[in-house]
Design an enzyme around this catalytic site. Structure first.
Site, PDB file in Angstrom:
ATOM      1  N   GLU A 278     -91.071  22.625-176.788  1.00 12.69           N
ATOM      2  CA  GLU A 278     -90.475  22.365-175.476  1.00 12.69           C
ATOM      3  C   GLU A 278     -90.474  20.864-175.150  1.00 12.69           C
ATOM      4  OE1 GLU A 278     -91.324  23.614-170.802  1.00 12.69           O
ATOM      5  OE2 GLU A 278     -92.906  23.727-172.308  1.00 12.69           O
ATOM      6  N   LYS A 342     -83.717  26.969-169.316  1.00 12.85           N
ATOM      7  CA  LYS A 342     -84.796  27.774-168.750  1.00 12.85           C
ATOM      8  C   LYS A 342     -84.359  28.344-167.408  1.00 12.85           C
ATOM      9  CE  LYS A 342     -89.787  27.538-167.838  1.00 12.85           C
ATOM     10  NZ  LYS A 342     -90.966  26.654-167.816  1.00 12.85           N
ATOM     11  N   CYS A 395     -91.460  28.030-172.546  1.00 10.49           N
ATOM     12  CA  CYS A 395     -92.776  27.908-171.929  1.00 10.49           C
ATOM     13  C   CYS A 395     -93.232  29.246-171.342  1.00 10.49           C
ATOM     14  CB  CYS A 395     -92.765  26.798-170.885  1.00 10.49           C
ATOM     15  SG  CYS A 395     -94.411  26.344-170.270  1.00 10.49           S
TER      16      CYS A 395
END
Length: 521
Positions: A278, A342, A395
């Site tokens: 990430e 995301k 994440c």
């Protein structure tokens, strides 16, 4: 049971702390056979005055559950404070909010759960069922309410190893919470005259059945095709404090390229895909064409880079730019051929709730290099070369069971890129890794997990880790992609399994309470 006042609160808090021993990295699940019976016995005596009204009668149960939850979440989430110390001059003041404030808020779910359980309380095994159902409902609420934070759901305490994870494929994490609470709380029946034998017998049967199902499921072979693509996971172990410093960006990027170009590290052969964690790219790729050229020079023909990076959408005249925490796919010619953003952002970490109001008080996001991120409006799989569907989990998206499935993508893999470097060598990265493994079990899909500082791993559909890189290490790990299991159970069906177990537990509680009222054993 007769303890009152501060002693009751201290016992409940201590029981919650003891429960943390069942979480990673310790994984000592027998601790739950101590902590949950203590909670049951405390709730046995948590009854308010009969003339106090329903809220007054339930208040002692709520307080007991809140203190248990407060101990559990303080002990299990204290490491969040480490993220605030990365830039201590800006965020150290918020340590009490992270270490005590957040646990206090999450404990409200457990307080409500124990109050609800007390409504169905009796003196037989039905009270154990009531507690299991209520805490299962509380954990479901933690998934969705106030943006959701199902970190360290109680079901995790019953899944320390892959053998014990397998029933999650039937009933999901929420169903496992109900089962785990019932099993772990059942020793409280040893001191119970009514219904002890059937209650303990049911707990033993559920425990043995879970192990039996796990053993049977893991006997199934996962065939590995000779054509299975080979992935390389790069774990650069970048110092979080230096990551966005202008003087360190070139060193970080050069290091990523150097690790990506290392010779094959396994018998599987040359990697087809190289995965960076990430936000591994320490600048905006689209503003740096030279970086894309250097990536092209590093990749061999046919290789694809999958890189965590920040993506920008430019607004009008440079005003209103939107930044996304993203995954890029980059071809061997240096062309960006795909991206995924995301969707579920971290409150206060990646975006600021009630931004207009809170910024007046000087609050900022912790990851403030770009002033906060925007959330993706849709979630689509990454279509990797070779017609491979990769479900992106950036994440902490990996802790949400519902995000591990995208319609039409039940035959590919889960791709989890993360940066746990914020939390150093604390329990946080271990807990995150365990939850990612559970997502693989629930979906029956293999997972490629690339973490900046660890734990990076190839995870098969049974939650087993093949080749992996430990916390705090630097290097690469290569392996062929494990095969997926045949499509079996969807998130919706697992939730039906949870509601089925929940209903059975409520019926047990109601039946036990009715039997008590009629004076039967």
């Amino acid at each position: 049971m007769l303890t009152w006042g501060w002693r009751r609160m201290a016992l409940a808090f201590s029981a919650g702390l003891v429960s943390v021993l069942a979480l990673p990295p310790v994984n000592f699940f027998p601790a739950m056979f101590v902590s949950l019976p203590v909670l049951v016995w405390l709730l046995d005596g948590a009854s308010g005055p009969a003339d106090a009204g329903i809220l007054g009668r339930l208040r002692p149960a709520f307080v007991t559950g809140w203190w248990f939850g407060f101990g559990y979440f303080v002990g299990g989430l204290w490491w969040l404070g480490a993220a605030l110390l990365v830039e201590a001059d800006l965020f150290a003041w918020a340590l009490p909010l992270a270490v005590l404030g957040l646990p206090a808020g999450l404990a409200l779910f457990y307080g409500v759960a124990t109050a609800l359980a007390r409504l169905l309380w009796g003196d037989g095994f039905g009270r154990i069922a009531a507690l299991a159902a209520a805490l299962g409902l509380a954990e479901l609420g933690r998934e969705f309410l106030l943006s959701g934070l199902p970190w360290n759901a109680l079901g995790m305490t019953g899944m320390p190893v892959p053998l014990m994870m397998q029933p999650a494929r039937l009933v999901g994490l929420d169903g496992m919470t109900v089962l785990a609470v019932y099993i772990f709380a059942s020793p409280a029946l040893i001191a119970t005259r009514r219904g002890a034998l059937p209650g303990l017998g049911l707990a033993a049967a559920l425990f043995v059945a879970g192990l039996g199902y796990g053993w049977q499921a893991m006997r199934q072979e996962v065939p590995l095709s000779a054509e299975a693509p080979v992935f390389r996971i790069v774990q650069p172990n970048i110092d979080q404090a230096a990551k966005w410093q202008p003087g360190d960006r070139e060193t970080i990027f050069a290091d990523l390229l150097k690790l990506s170009a290392l010779p094959p590290g396994s018998a599987a052969g040359r990697p087809d895909f190289i995965v960076w964690p990430e936000t591994a790219v320490p600048f905006l790729l689209t503003d740096n064409p030279d970086a894309l050229a250097r990536i092209a020079a590093t990749l061999e023909p046919g290789q694809t880079l999958i890189a965590g990076a920040v993506r920008v959408e430019n607004g009008q005249s440079g005003v209103g730019d939107r930044y996304y925490n993203s995954i890029y796919m980059i071809s061997d010619s240096g062309e960006i051929i795909g991206a995924a953003d995301k969707a579920h952002l971290v409150p206060f970490g990646e975006y600021l709730p009630f931004e207009g109001l809170l910024k007046r008080f000087g609050l900022e996001t912790i990851a403030q290099s770009f002033g906060g991120f925007s959330a993706a409006e849709t979630r689509d799989p990454l279509k990797l070369p070779g017609e491979i569907n990769a479900i992106p989990l950036i994440c902490y998206e990996a802790i949400f069971p519902a995000l591990a499935e995208i319609e039409g993508s039940r035959d590919g893999l889960l791709l989890n890129v993360t940066n746990d470097g914020w939390f150093g060598h604390t329990p946080g990265p271990y807990q995150h890794f365990q939850q990612a493994r559970i997502r693989a079990v629930e979906t029956g899909l293999p997972m490629i997990r690339a973490a900046n500082s660890g734990i990076s791993a190839f995870i098969d559909p049974f939650g087993r880790t093949g080749r992996m890189f430990p916390l705090g290490a630097k290097g690469v790990v290569d392996a062929a992609l494990p095969a997926a299991l045949p499509p079996f159970n969807t998130y919706e069906n697992r939730q039906l399994g949870f509601w089925g177990i929940f209903t059975i537990m409520v019926l047990f509680a109601l039946t036990s309470r009715r039997s008590k009222g009629m004076g039967r054993d």
